[in-house]
Design an enzyme around this catalytic site. Sequence first.
Site, PDB file in Angstrom:
ATOM      1  N   SER A   5      21.094  -5.912 -10.487  1.00  0.00           N
ATOM      2  CA  SER A   5      20.044  -5.872  -9.468  1.00  0.00           C
ATOM      3  C   SER A   5      19.835  -4.450  -8.979  1.00  0.00           C
ATOM      4  O   SER A   5      20.622  -3.550  -9.268  1.00  0.00           O
ATOM      5  CB  SER A   5      20.440  -6.754  -8.283  1.00  0.00           C
ATOM      6  OG  SER A   5      21.489  -6.116  -7.578  1.00  0.00           O
ATOM      7  N   LYS A   6      18.782  -4.298  -8.215  1.00  0.00           N
ATOM      8  CA  LYS A   6      18.474  -2.992  -7.643  1.00  0.00           C
ATOM      9  C   LYS A   6      19.654  -2.515  -6.793  1.00  0.00           C
ATOM     10  O   LYS A   6      20.003  -1.339  -6.787  1.00  0.00           O
ATOM     11  CB  LYS A   6      17.225  -3.132  -6.778  1.00  0.00           C
ATOM     12  CG  LYS A   6      16.882  -1.881  -6.024  1.00  0.00           C
ATOM     13  CD  LYS A   6      15.567  -2.025  -5.318  1.00  0.00           C
ATOM     14  CE  LYS A   6      15.593  -1.407  -3.918  1.00  0.00           C
ATOM     15  NZ  LYS A   6      16.359  -0.192  -3.793  1.00  0.00           N
ATOM     16  N   ARG A   7      20.286  -3.473  -6.102  1.00  0.00           N
ATOM     17  CA  ARG A   7      21.414  -3.095  -5.238  1.00  0.00           C
ATOM     18  C   ARG A   7      22.576  -2.510  -6.035  1.00  0.00           C
ATOM     19  O   ARG A   7      23.254  -1.606  -5.584  1.00  0.00           O
ATOM     20  CB  ARG A   7      21.879  -4.300  -4.415  1.00  0.00           C
ATOM     21  CG  ARG A   7      21.721  -4.032  -2.931  1.00  0.00           C
ATOM     22  CD  ARG A   7      21.977  -5.241  -2.080  1.00  0.00           C
ATOM     23  NE  ARG A   7      20.987  -6.291  -2.331  1.00  0.00           N
ATOM     24  CZ  ARG A   7      21.287  -7.556  -2.608  1.00  0.00           C
ATOM     25  NH1 ARG A   7      22.545  -7.939  -2.677  1.00  0.00           N
ATOM     26  NH2 ARG A   7      20.336  -8.444  -2.796  1.00  0.00           N
ATOM     27  N   GLY A  10      22.292  -0.750  -8.701  1.00  0.00           N
ATOM     28  CA  GLY A  10      21.877   0.612  -9.015  1.00  0.00           C
ATOM     29  C   GLY A  10      22.149   1.537  -7.830  1.00  0.00           C
ATOM     30  O   GLY A  10      22.724   2.617  -7.975  1.00  0.00           O
ATOM     31  N   ASP A  11      21.768   1.081  -6.627  1.00  0.00           N
ATOM     32  CA  ASP A  11      21.976   1.900  -5.422  1.00  0.00           C
ATOM     33  C   ASP A  11      23.464   2.131  -5.198  1.00  0.00           C
ATOM     34  O   ASP A  11      23.915   3.222  -4.883  1.00  0.00           O
ATOM     35  CB  ASP A  11      21.398   1.190  -4.184  1.00  0.00           C
ATOM     36  CG  ASP A  11      19.880   1.056  -4.288  1.00  0.00           C
ATOM     37  OD1 ASP A  11      19.290   1.785  -5.114  1.00  0.00           O
ATOM     38  OD2 ASP A  11      19.305   0.221  -3.566  1.00  0.00           O
TER      39      ASP A  11
END
Length: 503
Positions: free
Chosen positions: A261-263, A265-266
Amino acid sequence: MTRRVRVRFAPSPTGPLHIGGVRTALYNYLYAKKHNGDFILRIEDTDQNRLVPGAEQYIIEALKWMDIRPNEGVAFGDGPYAPYRQSDRKDSYRQYAEQLIKSGFAYYAFDTEEELEQLKAVNQNAKYDAATRLQMKNSLTLSEQEVEDRLNKKEHYVIRIKLPENEDVRFHDEIRGIVVVNTVQMDDKVLLKSDGMPTYHLANVCDDYIMQISHVIRGEEWLPSAPLHVLLYRYLGWEQVMPKFAHLPLLLKPDGNGKLSKRDGDRLGFPVFPLEWTDPKTHEISSGYREKGYLPEAVLNMLVFLGWNPGGTQEIFSKEELINLFSLEQIHKAGAKFDFEKAKWFNAEYIKKLSNNKLADLVKADIEKKFGHIATDYLSNVCGLVKERLVFLSDLSNNYGYLFKSPEIYDETVLSKVRSIKDGLPLDDLIQALINGSENDTIAIENKLKDFAVANSLKTGDLMKFIRAALVGELSGPTIPELILLLGRETSARRIENCFSQL
Ligand code: GLU
């Protein structure tokens, strides 16, 4: 007769295209090219509430950047089945929903929000299905007259599929083999909404049929929808030309289970989107591979291996080689763990393969933004020198600024490491030796500096360390002869004088 291969990438513009979506597009593209078929971009925007401004443009730009170009579809040229944006095809779906009503495979439903909530209130797990639909307000329970009156009065209604009560739906998935789902686990999905728009399911099936799609290659998250789609093909009388299905494995987190998920990646510091994206509501910025300094060819090569492998040990493949090799049979069933280190490795390998001129071309804008005008030949020479050490394109401007701008004030930690040279170094002699030298290869320069050290009773190591510090303002970097040849004798001499004056 074998069927012409026609595949489609059918994203919904509900946000930036996830890197997993790019992989789906890539597999479709490779499959189409391998079979001399067509690759279509269809925008599935029937759920107008979920549309995000800029998302469609983002998808198009991402495909262009990756050079995964559809030969038909939104922004890529109209083929025989235009338009390719579902909202522009809105009026073409109703006839199919009505055909299903006529043939007894669908029905009108007039239930209000409250009535639908009621269904859940009695039993949390209740679905609108064979077990419950006869308690609801629809054309199966209301009289024909009442249904007609409601339709005439333009009351809100939806059209739902009428699923059999207890039937195995069986189909073949090219990756998973035979899949069987019983209709007990499914519900009477809405096909046409009260605003007249089709739902994803109806529009997707109708368009795949109309556009003569031969293979549906899409993410595993759509596997649960496939039995419904199979039934729609059957009920619409299209089973003979139903596309083959291939549901791709999920992209998983690098460090655990679950979808990437994008999270993640962050949290782990890598992009999950091909291009940078600014959320139009929150203005939050999500990083992109392009802006991070990745080459699209490297991202493509990295992505293709997340779920597919041709066997063997070769890892670097050109797009043409991939087109030749690609097959659905070699796609894995299990999810593929995302590996950021591998992504970096691919990028470094692809940077090394670029010609100096091409690399210079790619970094020019970034370099000039930071350092002003730089002559093309010089930039190309710089690229030749540091190419082997770059992981990202942006590494050049971030790590090698001294190749474009002289260090002014030297760092005290660097100075303290080379101060010991100060007393014994005849600076003028060194500058003369440098400026008057005519050696034009690295070995000759190195020998000259070694001889200079011996002749002046200096330790070669100390002299070299000082010169390097003076040239780059740091204690590591390319070799000294390489730097002198690149920067030129005048510039090198000025840097040495400047550094010496600060010791
Ligand atoms: N519109 C769906 C999506 O956003 C496409 C699913 C399909 O390819 O059938 O992913």
